[in-house]
Write a protein that holds these residues in place. Sequence first.
Motif, short mmCIF file in Angstrom:
data_model
loop_
_atom_site.label_atom_id
_atom_site.label_comp_id
_atom_site.label_asym_id
_atom_site.label_seq_id
_atom_site.Cartn_x
_atom_site.Cartn_y
_atom_site.Cartn_z
N TYR A 94 28.72 24.02 0.96
CA TYR A 94 29.60 24.41 -0.16
C TYR A 94 31.01 24.69 0.35
O TYR A 94 31.78 25.36 -0.33
N GLU A 95 31.35 24.22 1.54
CA GLU A 95 32.68 24.50 2.09
C GLU A 95 33.75 23.78 1.26
O GLU A 95 33.57 22.62 0.89
N GLY A 96 34.86 24.51 1.01
CA GLY A 96 35.96 23.91 0.23
C GLY A 96 37.28 24.02 0.98
O GLY A 96 37.30 24.30 2.17
N ASN A 97 38.39 23.82 0.26
CA ASN A 97 39.69 23.70 0.94
C ASN A 97 40.56 24.95 0.88
O ASN A 97 41.73 24.90 1.22
N TYR A 98 39.99 26.06 0.41
CA TYR A 98 40.79 27.29 0.26
C TYR A 98 40.12 28.45 0.98
O TYR A 98 38.93 28.38 1.32
N THR A 99 40.91 29.50 1.21
CA THR A 99 40.36 30.75 1.75
C THR A 99 40.67 31.85 0.73
O THR A 99 41.61 31.72 -0.06
N ILE A 100 39.87 32.92 0.76
CA ILE A 100 40.17 34.06 -0.09
C ILE A 100 40.00 35.35 0.71
O ILE A 100 39.04 35.51 1.47
N ALA A 101 41.02 36.22 0.61
CA ALA A 101 40.94 37.57 1.20
C ALA A 101 41.01 38.52 0.01
O ALA A 101 41.81 38.31 -0.91
N PHE A 102 40.13 39.54 0.02
CA PHE A 102 40.13 40.40 -1.17
C PHE A 102 39.80 41.86 -0.85
O PHE A 102 39.11 42.17 0.15
N ASP A 103 40.35 42.72 -1.66
CA ASP A 103 39.99 44.13 -1.69
C ASP A 103 39.09 44.24 -2.90
O ASP A 103 39.57 44.23 -4.02
N PRO A 104 37.78 44.31 -2.72
CA PRO A 104 36.88 44.22 -3.87
C PRO A 104 37.09 45.33 -4.87
O PRO A 104 37.01 45.09 -6.09
N LEU A 105 37.38 46.52 -4.37
CA LEU A 105 37.66 47.62 -5.28
C LEU A 105 38.71 48.51 -4.64
O LEU A 105 38.46 49.18 -3.64
N ASP A 106 39.92 48.48 -5.20
CA ASP A 106 41.02 49.30 -4.67
C ASP A 106 41.07 50.60 -5.47
O ASP A 106 40.95 50.58 -6.69
N GLY A 107 41.25 51.70 -4.74
CA GLY A 107 41.33 53.01 -5.41
C GLY A 107 39.97 53.68 -5.48
O GLY A 107 39.67 54.45 -6.39
N SER A 108 39.13 53.36 -4.48
CA SER A 108 37.72 53.82 -4.53
C SER A 108 37.56 55.32 -4.74
O SER A 108 36.60 55.77 -5.36
N THR A 109 38.51 56.09 -4.24
CA THR A 109 38.34 57.56 -4.38
C THR A 109 38.47 57.97 -5.85
O THR A 109 38.17 59.09 -6.21
N ASN A 110 38.93 57.01 -6.68
CA ASN A 110 39.12 57.35 -8.10
C ASN A 110 37.95 56.91 -8.97
O ASN A 110 37.97 57.08 -10.19
N ILE A 111 36.95 56.27 -8.35
CA ILE A 111 35.87 55.65 -9.14
C ILE A 111 35.15 56.70 -9.99
O ILE A 111 35.00 56.55 -11.21
N ASP A 112 34.75 57.81 -9.38
CA ASP A 112 33.85 58.75 -10.09
C ASP A 112 34.58 59.60 -11.12
O ASP A 112 33.94 60.37 -11.84
N VAL A 113 35.91 59.46 -11.17
CA VAL A 113 36.65 60.33 -12.11
C VAL A 113 37.37 59.50 -13.18
O VAL A 113 38.34 59.95 -13.78
N ASN A 114 36.88 58.26 -13.36
CA ASN A 114 37.31 57.42 -14.47
C ASN A 114 38.82 57.12 -14.47
O ASN A 114 39.44 57.03 -15.52
N VAL A 115 39.37 57.01 -13.27
CA VAL A 115 40.79 56.64 -13.13
C VAL A 115 40.85 55.15 -12.78
O VAL A 115 39.92 54.63 -12.14
N SER A 116 41.89 54.47 -13.21
CA SER A 116 41.97 53.02 -13.02
C SER A 116 41.80 52.60 -11.57
O SER A 116 42.34 53.22 -10.65
#
Length: 338
Positions: free
Chosen positions: A107-129
Amino acid sequence: MLVKRKGITVSRQIMDDQRLHPEATGELTSLLNDLVVAGKIISAEVNMAGLADILGQSGRTNIQGENVQKLDVFANQTIKRRMEQCGHVCVMASEEEDDIIPVLDGYEGNYTIAFDPLDGSTNIDVNVSIGTIFSIHRRISPSGQGNAQDLLQKGTQQVAAGYIIYGSSTVMVYTTGSGVHGFTLDPSVGEFFLSHPDIKIPETSLYYSVNEAYADHWFDSTRNFINYLKRADGGNGPYSLRYIGSLVADFHRNLIKGGIFLYTRDKKSGEKSEGKLRLLYEAAPLALIVEQAGGRAITDDGRRILDIEPKNLHQRVPLIIGSRRDVDLAEKFLRGEM
Ligand code: AHG
Ligand code: MN
Ligand code: MN
Ligand code: MN
């Protein structure tokens, strides 16, 4: 110029963007559409987080030395699963993975992807964006599974960059080099519709975003700049502090309303440190977006973020990003001109 009507879907806009590039094969279009699906899946999970057993810590610590949240793991898995079998990616990098991530054989293709899957993790449990940030390059290696060099390319080489912010609504903002477009998810039909056509960041603003807790450790140039913004004599009136602690949310507010975000080096972490934020999947994608929207992104020693040659996957970089006039002003303080 293709007519830009509010209400068109993100898939239609991605297709329109492809038409601007006659040489396009449709691979990037298909890759972005698979990323949209990942965003919808993560959005659904984030919006249910309080009900599903998906809040709190996973018990793991990542290469950044951070406590990994359950939603970090979920978002990371979701994007990896979509991208490894989309057929358009040859290698991936994630904030949550120490090393490069291969795709499924065949399934190899011609692009690469770098990602931050979830930015702001410390805010997850307090319903902040919180949000997902992504950066896409064309591969350098000829074929087969990609390698680190395919990922370690300058920000100017990105073919697409964007983020999905999971807030009061879920909004996807991206660029493929022909302007910046924003789409809002209508959860009732499961579709992103154009809501922010051709975003331009206001030239100047009244907001600055910085963690004031570090003020005692700032270098003089940072401190003098922030103090200048606080006084009314800048001609722009006193700036207001807005700091959410999720880069993607602070950036999005500044992109829409104008503002400047700073996460610089400081005396506590010393000159050798490069600040906290990561180049490949935080600073570089947002720098492409902000420049496409008419803003600027530099380091605290005046380097353009997009010109920085990455040395490793999780390389950190000091970041000053936002409205053009505000960053120009910051640069004058960095150079000791003010
Ligand atoms: P992440 O949650 O992906 O690890 O990123 C967190 C970053 C960024 O979102 C935010 O701007 C910054 O950490 C906040 O850092 P401080 O808590 O030191 O201000
Ligand atoms: Mn993290
Ligand atoms: Mn982040
Ligand atoms: Mn993260």
